[in-house]
Write a protein that holds these residues in place. Sequence first.
Motif, mmCIF file in Angstrom:
data_model
loop_
_atom_site.group_PDB
_atom_site.id
_atom_site.type_symbol
_atom_site.label_atom_id
_atom_site.label_comp_id
_atom_site.label_asym_id
_atom_site.label_seq_id
_atom_site.Cartn_x
_atom_site.Cartn_y
_atom_site.Cartn_z
ATOM 1 N N ALA A 167 0.826 -1.213 0.000
ATOM 2 C CA ALA A 167 0.000 0.000 0.000
ATOM 3 C C ALA A 167 0.859 1.261 0.000
ATOM 4 N N LEU A 168 1.874 1.297 0.842
ATOM 5 C CA LEU A 168 2.751 2.484 0.884
ATOM 6 C C LEU A 168 3.486 2.669 -0.440
ATOM 7 N N GLY A 169 3.923 1.574 -1.036
ATOM 8 C CA GLY A 169 4.611 1.661 -2.325
ATOM 9 C C GLY A 169 3.702 2.199 -3.414
ATOM 10 N N ILE A 170 2.479 1.717 -3.457
ATOM 11 C CA ILE A 170 1.520 2.194 -4.470
ATOM 12 C C ILE A 170 1.207 3.667 -4.260
ATOM 13 N N PHE A 171 0.955 4.075 -3.012
ATOM 14 C CA PHE A 171 0.659 5.490 -2.740
ATOM 15 C C PHE A 171 1.870 6.356 -3.100
ATOM 16 N N ASN A 172 3.062 5.864 -2.842
ATOM 17 C CA ASN A 172 4.269 6.611 -3.180
ATOM 18 C C ASN A 172 4.351 6.845 -4.690
ATOM 19 N N VAL A 173 4.163 5.788 -5.468
ATOM 20 C CA VAL A 173 4.302 5.886 -6.922
ATOM 21 C C VAL A 173 3.158 6.665 -7.559
ATOM 22 N N TRP A 174 1.928 6.382 -7.144
ATOM 23 C CA TRP A 174 0.764 6.950 -7.821
ATOM 24 C C TRP A 174 0.282 8.273 -7.251
ATOM 25 N N VAL A 175 0.765 8.664 -6.083
ATOM 26 C CA VAL A 175 0.348 9.953 -5.500
ATOM 27 C C VAL A 175 1.559 10.871 -5.336
ATOM 28 N N LEU A 176 2.539 10.456 -4.546
ATOM 29 C CA LEU A 176 3.671 11.332 -4.249
ATOM 30 C C LEU A 176 4.603 11.543 -5.435
ATOM 31 N N ARG A 177 4.871 10.502 -6.200
ATOM 32 C CA ARG A 177 5.841 10.589 -7.310
ATOM 33 C C ARG A 177 5.186 10.526 -8.686
ATOM 34 N N TYR A 178 3.904 10.701 -8.765
ATOM 35 C CA TYR A 178 3.158 10.590 -10.020
ATOM 36 C C TYR A 178 3.772 11.447 -11.133
ATOM 37 N N GLY A 179 4.097 12.686 -10.837
ATOM 38 C CA GLY A 179 4.617 13.604 -11.848
ATOM 39 C C GLY A 179 6.114 13.801 -11.810
ATOM 40 N N LYS A 180 6.816 12.925 -11.101
ATOM 41 C CA LYS A 180 8.259 13.097 -10.912
ATOM 42 C C LYS A 180 9.052 11.991 -11.600
ATOM 43 N N PRO A 181 10.250 12.311 -12.033
ATOM 44 C CA PRO A 181 11.103 11.270 -12.631
ATOM 45 C C PRO A 181 11.652 10.323 -11.556
ATOM 46 N N THR A 182 11.808 9.070 -11.929
ATOM 47 C CA THR A 182 12.481 8.097 -11.071
ATOM 48 C C THR A 182 13.342 7.212 -11.967
ATOM 49 N N ALA A 183 14.246 6.495 -11.373
ATOM 50 C CA ALA A 183 15.125 5.592 -12.130
ATOM 51 C C ALA A 183 14.362 4.395 -12.689
ATOM 52 N N TYR A 184 13.129 4.197 -12.236
ATOM 53 C CA TYR A 184 12.383 3.004 -12.613
ATOM 54 C C TYR A 184 11.308 3.255 -13.660
ATOM 55 N N ARG A 185 11.155 4.472 -14.127
ATOM 56 C CA ARG A 185 10.161 4.782 -15.159
ATOM 57 C C ARG A 185 10.527 4.074 -16.457
ATOM 58 N N GLY A 186 9.518 3.593 -17.149
ATOM 59 C CA GLY A 186 9.743 2.905 -18.411
ATOM 60 C C GLY A 186 10.257 3.830 -19.498
ATOM 61 N N GLY A 187 11.062 3.268 -20.375
ATOM 62 C CA GLY A 187 11.629 4.049 -21.468
ATOM 63 C C GLY A 187 12.430 5.216 -20.924
ATOM 64 N N SER A 188 12.220 6.376 -21.515
ATOM 65 C CA SER A 188 12.896 7.591 -21.033
ATOM 66 C C SER A 188 11.895 8.536 -20.370
ATOM 67 N N ALA A 189 10.802 7.988 -19.861
ATOM 68 C CA ALA A 189 9.720 8.788 -19.273
ATOM 69 C C ALA A 189 10.183 9.527 -18.020
ATOM 70 N N ARG A 190 9.654 10.740 -17.858
ATOM 71 C CA ARG A 190 9.956 11.553 -16.674
ATOM 72 C C ARG A 190 8.787 11.611 -15.703
ATOM 73 N N ASN A 191 7.625 11.110 -16.113
ATOM 74 C CA ASN A 191 6.456 11.103 -15.232
ATOM 75 C C ASN A 191 5.543 9.945 -15.647
ATOM 76 N N MET A 192 4.490 9.748 -14.901
ATOM 77 C CA MET A 192 3.607 8.603 -15.131
ATOM 78 C C MET A 192 2.958 8.655 -16.515
ATOM 79 N N ARG A 193 2.502 9.817 -16.929
ATOM 80 C CA ARG A 193 1.830 9.932 -18.225
ATOM 81 C C ARG A 193 2.784 9.575 -19.368
ATOM 82 N N GLU A 194 4.017 10.055 -19.289
ATOM 83 C CA GLU A 194 5.020 9.716 -20.310
ATOM 84 C C GLU A 194 5.352 8.229 -20.275
ATOM 85 N N GLU A 195 5.357 7.652 -19.085
ATOM 86 C CA GLU A 195 5.671 6.225 -18.962
ATOM 87 C C GLU A 195 4.621 5.380 -19.678
#
Length: 120
Positions: free
Chosen positions: A13-41
Motif C-alpha cells: 500500500a505504501l509503495g503504491i501510494f508513493n508511486v501513484w500519489v507522491l511521485r506521479y509527476g516526478k522522474p524516477t530511475a524506474y520509469r519505463g523508457g525515457s519517461a519523466r512522469n507517469m503519463r510519459e511512462e
Amino acid sequence: MHSLGVVAQVVIALGIFNVWVLRYGKPTAYRGGSARNMREEFAAYGLSYGVMCLIGGLKIALAIALVVGIWVPVLVMPAAIGMAVLMVGAIGMHVKAGDPPLKALPATCMLALSIVAAVL
C-alpha cells in the motif's frame, strides 16, 4: 506468519501510494523508457491516458483494500491477487519497452509481496 502478511500488505500500500500519489509527476530511475512522469511512462508503453487512469485507480483501490484487509481479512486475498495480476502486467510492459531488468525491480518486488499477502 500472519504478521508477515500484514507487513506485506502495508508495504504494498505504501509503495503504491508513493508511486501513484507522491511521485506521479516526478522522474524516477524506474520509469519505463525515457519517461519523466507517469503519463510519459504509459505513452512509452503505447498505452492511453484512459488506460493509465484505469490502472492507477485499480492500484490505489487495491492498496486501500489491502490496508482495510488488516481489519477485514476477507479483502486480502482478492486484493493481493488483483495487485499481483497488475504487477505481472507492469513487468510485461517493461519487457515490451525493452527496459533493463532493474527498471522492473519495483514491480517484481510488489509481485512477490502480493503473493506473500495472498498466501499468508
